[in-house]
Scaffold this motif. Structure first.
Motif, PDB file in Angstrom:
ATOM      1  N   TYR A 285      37.212  36.925  39.635  1.00 34.50           N
ATOM      2  CA  TYR A 285      37.136  35.652  40.311  1.00 34.50           C
ATOM      3  C   TYR A 285      36.484  34.488  39.958  1.00 34.50           C
ATOM      4  O   TYR A 285      35.597  33.922  40.353  1.00 34.50           O
ATOM      5  CB  TYR A 285      36.161  36.285  41.713  1.00 34.50           C
ATOM      6  CG  TYR A 285      36.834  37.316  42.391  1.00 34.50           C
ATOM      7  CD1 TYR A 285      37.943  36.917  43.414  1.00 34.50           C
ATOM      8  CD2 TYR A 285      36.608  38.686  42.389  1.00 34.50           C
ATOM      9  CE1 TYR A 285      38.517  37.903  44.286  1.00 34.50           C
ATOM     10  CE2 TYR A 285      37.245  39.583  43.109  1.00 34.50           C
ATOM     11  CZ  TYR A 285      38.162  39.327  43.989  1.00 34.50           C
ATOM     12  OH  TYR A 285      38.922  40.270  44.746  1.00 34.50           O
ATOM     13  N   THR A 286      36.521  34.476  38.548  1.00 31.07           N
ATOM     14  CA  THR A 286      36.166  33.194  37.733  1.00 31.07           C
ATOM     15  C   THR A 286      37.378  32.830  37.055  1.00 31.07           C
ATOM     16  O   THR A 286      38.235  33.383  36.984  1.00 31.07           O
ATOM     17  CB  THR A 286      35.078  33.820  36.992  1.00 31.07           C
ATOM     18  OG1 THR A 286      35.155  34.719  35.788  1.00 31.07           O
ATOM     19  CG2 THR A 286      33.859  34.144  37.854  1.00 31.07           C
ATOM     20  N   PRO A 287      37.239  31.712  36.416  1.00 32.01           N
ATOM     21  CA  PRO A 287      38.187  31.303  35.509  1.00 32.01           C
ATOM     22  C   PRO A 287      38.704  32.194  34.272  1.00 32.01           C
ATOM     23  O   PRO A 287      39.620  31.907  33.756  1.00 32.01           O
ATOM     24  CB  PRO A 287      37.603  30.010  34.912  1.00 32.01           C
ATOM     25  CG  PRO A 287      36.260  29.471  36.013  1.00 32.01           C
ATOM     26  CD  PRO A 287      36.220  30.703  36.525  1.00 32.01           C
ATOM     27  N   LEU A 288      37.742  33.119  34.199  1.00 29.94           N
ATOM     28  CA  LEU A 288      38.161  34.070  33.046  1.00 29.94           C
ATOM     29  C   LEU A 288      39.346  34.625  33.282  1.00 29.94           C
ATOM     30  O   LEU A 288      40.013  35.108  32.417  1.00 29.94           O
ATOM     31  CB  LEU A 288      37.078  35.062  33.124  1.00 29.94           C
ATOM     32  CG  LEU A 288      35.708  34.619  32.336  1.00 29.94           C
ATOM     33  CD1 LEU A 288      34.797  35.992  32.408  1.00 29.94           C
ATOM     34  CD2 LEU A 288      35.966  34.439  30.813  1.00 29.94           C
ATOM     35  N   HIS A 289      39.881  34.818  34.366  1.00 26.07           N
ATOM     36  CA  HIS A 289      41.050  35.420  34.900  1.00 26.07           C
ATOM     37  C   HIS A 289      42.184  34.697  34.360  1.00 26.07           C
ATOM     38  O   HIS A 289      43.377  35.192  33.996  1.00 26.07           O
ATOM     39  CB  HIS A 289      41.182  35.751  36.582  1.00 26.07           C
ATOM     40  CG  HIS A 289      42.372  36.373  37.075  1.00 26.07           C
ATOM     41  ND1 HIS A 289      43.706  35.734  37.358  1.00 26.07           N
ATOM     42  CD2 HIS A 289      42.724  37.795  37.005  1.00 26.07           C
ATOM     43  CE1 HIS A 289      44.605  36.484  37.571  1.00 26.07           C
ATOM     44  NE2 HIS A 289      43.934  37.895  37.223  1.00 26.07           N
ATOM     45  N   ASP A 290      42.136  33.420  34.380  1.00 22.92           N
ATOM     46  CA  ASP A 290      43.166  32.386  33.897  1.00 22.92           C
ATOM     47  C   ASP A 290      43.344  32.643  32.136  1.00 22.92           C
ATOM     48  O   ASP A 290      44.581  32.139  31.791  1.00 22.92           O
ATOM     49  CB  ASP A 290      42.871  31.024  34.047  1.00 22.92           C
ATOM     50  CG  ASP A 290      42.953  30.931  35.599  1.00 22.92           C
ATOM     51  OD1 ASP A 290      43.673  31.783  36.403  1.00 22.92           O
ATOM     52  OD2 ASP A 290      42.265  30.038  36.084  1.00 22.92           O
ATOM     53  N   THR A 291      42.604  33.437  31.590  1.00 23.49           N
ATOM     54  CA  THR A 291      42.782  33.584  29.993  1.00 23.49           C
ATOM     55  C   THR A 291      43.516  34.591  29.799  1.00 23.49           C
ATOM     56  O   THR A 291      44.144  34.666  28.723  1.00 23.49           O
ATOM     57  CB  THR A 291      41.467  33.875  29.746  1.00 23.49           C
ATOM     58  OG1 THR A 291      40.893  34.950  30.115  1.00 23.49           O
ATOM     59  CG2 THR A 291      40.419  32.945  29.841  1.00 23.49           C
ATOM     60  N   GLY A 292      44.034  35.547  30.614  1.00 17.80           N
ATOM     61  CA  GLY A 292      44.797  36.645  30.523  1.00 17.80           C
ATOM     62  C   GLY A 292      44.443  37.493  29.629  1.00 17.80           C
ATOM     63  O   GLY A 292      44.886  38.193  28.708  1.00 17.80           O
ATOM     64  N   LEU A 293      42.911  37.664  29.239  1.00 18.14           N
ATOM     65  CA  LEU A 293      42.273  38.616  28.302  1.00 18.14           C
ATOM     66  C   LEU A 293      42.614  39.968  28.517  1.00 18.14           C
ATOM     67  O   LEU A 293      43.293  40.739  27.555  1.00 18.14           O
ATOM     68  CB  LEU A 293      40.910  38.460  28.478  1.00 18.14           C
ATOM     69  CG  LEU A 293      40.307  39.378  27.458  1.00 18.14           C
ATOM     70  CD1 LEU A 293      40.507  38.951  25.932  1.00 18.14           C
ATOM     71  CD2 LEU A 293      38.644  39.062  27.775  1.00 18.14           C
ATOM     72  N   PHE A 294      42.691  40.530  29.749  1.00 19.99           N
ATOM     73  CA  PHE A 294      43.001  41.833  30.027  1.00 19.99           C
ATOM     74  C   PHE A 294      44.431  41.962  30.677  1.00 19.99           C
ATOM     75  O   PHE A 294      44.811  41.170  31.240  1.00 19.99           O
ATOM     76  CB  PHE A 294      41.771  42.600  30.808  1.00 19.99           C
ATOM     77  CG  PHE A 294      40.648  42.430  30.399  1.00 19.99           C
ATOM     78  CD1 PHE A 294      40.626  42.861  28.947  1.00 19.99           C
ATOM     79  CD2 PHE A 294      39.698  42.193  31.252  1.00 19.99           C
ATOM     80  CE1 PHE A 294      39.290  42.797  28.446  1.00 19.99           C
ATOM     81  CE2 PHE A 294      38.213  42.028  30.655  1.00 19.99           C
ATOM     82  CZ  PHE A 294      38.175  42.169  29.491  1.00 19.99           C
ATOM     83  N   GLU A 295      44.901  43.173  30.547  1.00 16.93           N
ATOM     84  CA  GLU A 295      46.440  43.470  31.211  1.00 16.93           C
ATOM     85  C   GLU A 295      46.080  43.512  32.668  1.00 16.93           C
ATOM     86  O   GLU A 295      45.282  44.174  33.166  1.00 16.93           O
ATOM     87  CB  GLU A 295      46.985  44.843  30.703  1.00 16.93           C
ATOM     88  CG  GLU A 295      48.354  45.295  31.355  1.00 16.93           C
ATOM     89  CD  GLU A 295      48.756  46.504  30.856  1.00 16.93           C
ATOM     90  OE1 GLU A 295      49.523  47.289  31.563  1.00 16.93           O
ATOM     91  OE2 GLU A 295      48.107  47.124  29.785  1.00 16.93           O
ATOM     92  N   LYS A 296      47.025  42.852  33.410  1.00 13.07           N
ATOM     93  CA  LYS A 296      46.986  42.723  35.029  1.00 13.07           C
ATOM     94  C   LYS A 296      46.896  44.155  35.493  1.00 13.07           C
ATOM     95  O   LYS A 296      47.610  45.215  34.967  1.00 13.07           O
ATOM     96  CB  LYS A 296      48.224  42.124  35.344  1.00 13.07           C
ATOM     97  CG  LYS A 296      48.048  41.856  37.001  1.00 13.07           C
ATOM     98  CD  LYS A 296      49.426  40.933  37.177  1.00 13.07           C
ATOM     99  CE  LYS A 296      49.251  40.669  38.829  1.00 13.07           C
ATOM    100  NZ  LYS A 296      50.281  39.723  39.262  1.00 13.07           N
ATOM    101  N   ASN A 297      46.095  44.592  36.379  1.00 13.98           N
ATOM    102  CA  ASN A 297      45.873  45.617  37.033  1.00 13.98           C
ATOM    103  C   ASN A 297      45.342  46.708  36.370  1.00 13.98           C
ATOM    104  O   ASN A 297      45.262  48.068  36.938  1.00 13.98           O
ATOM    105  CB  ASN A 297      47.169  46.176  37.939  1.00 13.98           C
ATOM    106  CG  ASN A 297      47.691  45.399  38.645  1.00 13.98           C
ATOM    107  OD1 ASN A 297      47.067  44.517  39.450  1.00 13.98           O
ATOM    108  ND2 ASN A 297      49.085  45.273  38.982  1.00 13.98           N
ATOM    109  N   ARG A 298      44.842  46.550  35.255  1.00 15.45           N
ATOM    110  CA  ARG A 298      44.148  47.449  34.453  1.00 15.45           C
ATOM    111  C   ARG A 298      42.845  46.885  34.113  1.00 15.45           C
ATOM    112  O   ARG A 298      42.190  47.635  33.206  1.00 15.45           O
ATOM    113  CB  ARG A 298      45.050  47.572  33.106  1.00 15.45           C
ATOM    114  CG  ARG A 298      46.295  48.557  33.309  1.00 15.45           C
ATOM    115  CD  ARG A 298      46.471  49.778  33.813  1.00 15.45           C
ATOM    116  NE  ARG A 298      47.505  50.222  34.040  1.00 15.45           N
ATOM    117  CZ  ARG A 298      48.383  50.429  35.076  1.00 15.45           C
ATOM    118  NH1 ARG A 298      48.138  49.711  36.051  1.00 15.45           N
ATOM    119  NH2 ARG A 298      49.567  50.799  34.980  1.00 15.45           N
TER     120      ARG A 298
END
Length: 315
Positions: A115-128
């Protein structure tokens, strides 16, 4: 991107460490059996994605053979009961601080990432994300422990081996049973069971169908040890084609409370190792089924209530 495979590498390295320590533990009469078992687990996690289905199947059969032939054992712990009791009395409830580090990292880290802009970085695999952050929390907790308590370098690994040896082969049973559900669903077991059950359920009657669904979830969970393994089968057999599509039941209620009915079966079976056998082993109970016996009085009435809930709230 940090994928779940990195987590598998980390956990695989942990199992490999346990395998090495087991091989050199002369206090364990079955040390080579332990080393082989945990070594195969390490191989599965580190290279399972490269082995192929057939070789992974052979690996699972080898694990089953080692467990069935009772080739696993327990050695003498590196720390005695008196030493652990003294440490507990010295630090008291502060010993729970590393656990809090794990929980805060997993929960707060997931929320911050999603729920922050960190999500847009794609650092972690989605749903993991939570799974990865949980492992990160464990690493941070270990760093905290070394900075605070300054234990010997191999102490966390050795204490982990002591616990995993106490649990034994049952530690990996939940993983295998969870995969069993997908195997049963893909091979058409659910449809076969459904065709058989439909011959005994009176046509056009909702309550008998709900009872069969709820009891089926509980009984299949008892047999497989995992409600997640039972659900695909019972959903394919009764839940979707009859309760939802046939009688117009609420999918959310059928699915959610159906899983709760399965969890009632979890309370009643030694196959649910992580809920029943593992606590008995860690608490060193004389009666290995003591946990199950204590839960019977809760499981059966709760199963009846869940079946009634499906009937009254889904239709």
């Amino acid at each position: 991107m940090i994928t779940v495979q990195y987590v598998f590498y980390l956990i695989g390295a942990l199992f490999a460490g346990w395998a090495v320590l087991s091989a050199f533990d002369r206090t364990n009469p079955n040390r080579f059996g332990n080393a082989a078992f945990w070594g195969l687990m390490a191989l599965s996690l580190l290279a399972g994605h490269r082995l192929g289905d057939f070789n992974n199947g052979l690996l699972v059969l080898a694990l089953s053979a080692l467990a069935t032939m009772k080739l696993l054992g327990r050695g003498a712990p590196s720390t005695g009961d008196a030493e652990r009791t003294a440490a507990g009395e010295r630090y008291g409830n502060r010993l729970f601080l590393p656990i809090l580090v794990v929980l805060v990292t997993a929960v707060a880290g997931t929320l911050l990432y999603l729920y922050t802009p960190l999500h847009d970085t794609g650092l972690f695999e989605k749903n993991r994300e939570t799974f990865i952050l949980l492992c990160l929390g464990v690493l941070l907790a270990l760093a905290f422990i070394f900075a605070w308590l300054r234990p010997p370098l191999l102490a966390p690994l050795d204490e982990g081996r002591r616990l995993i040896d106490a649990v034994g082969w049952a530690a990996v049973l939940p993983l295998m049973l969870a995969a069993l559900g997908l195997v049963l669903a893909d091979t058409g077991v659910g449809k076969t069971i459904g065709s058989l059950l439909l011959t005994v359920i009176p046509e056009g009657t909702v309550l008998p169908a709900v009872i069969v669904f709820g009891l089926g979830m509980a009984l299949l969970t008892i047999l497989t040890g995992n409600a997640f393994a039972a659900f695909p089968v019972m959903a394919t057999a009764i839940g979707v084609p009859l309760l939802i599509q046939g009688y117009g039941g609420d999918p959310a209620v059928v699915g959610a409370i159906g899983m709760l009915a399965g969890f009632c079966g979890t309370l009643l079976t030694p196959m649910a190792a992580n809920f029943n056998l593992v606590p008995a082993a860690l608490l060193e109970l004389k009666d290995q089924n003591g946990v199950i016996k204590a839960q019977i009085g809760t499981a059966i009435p709760l199963l009846v209530v869940n079946i009634l809930f499906i009937y009254f709230f889904a239709f």
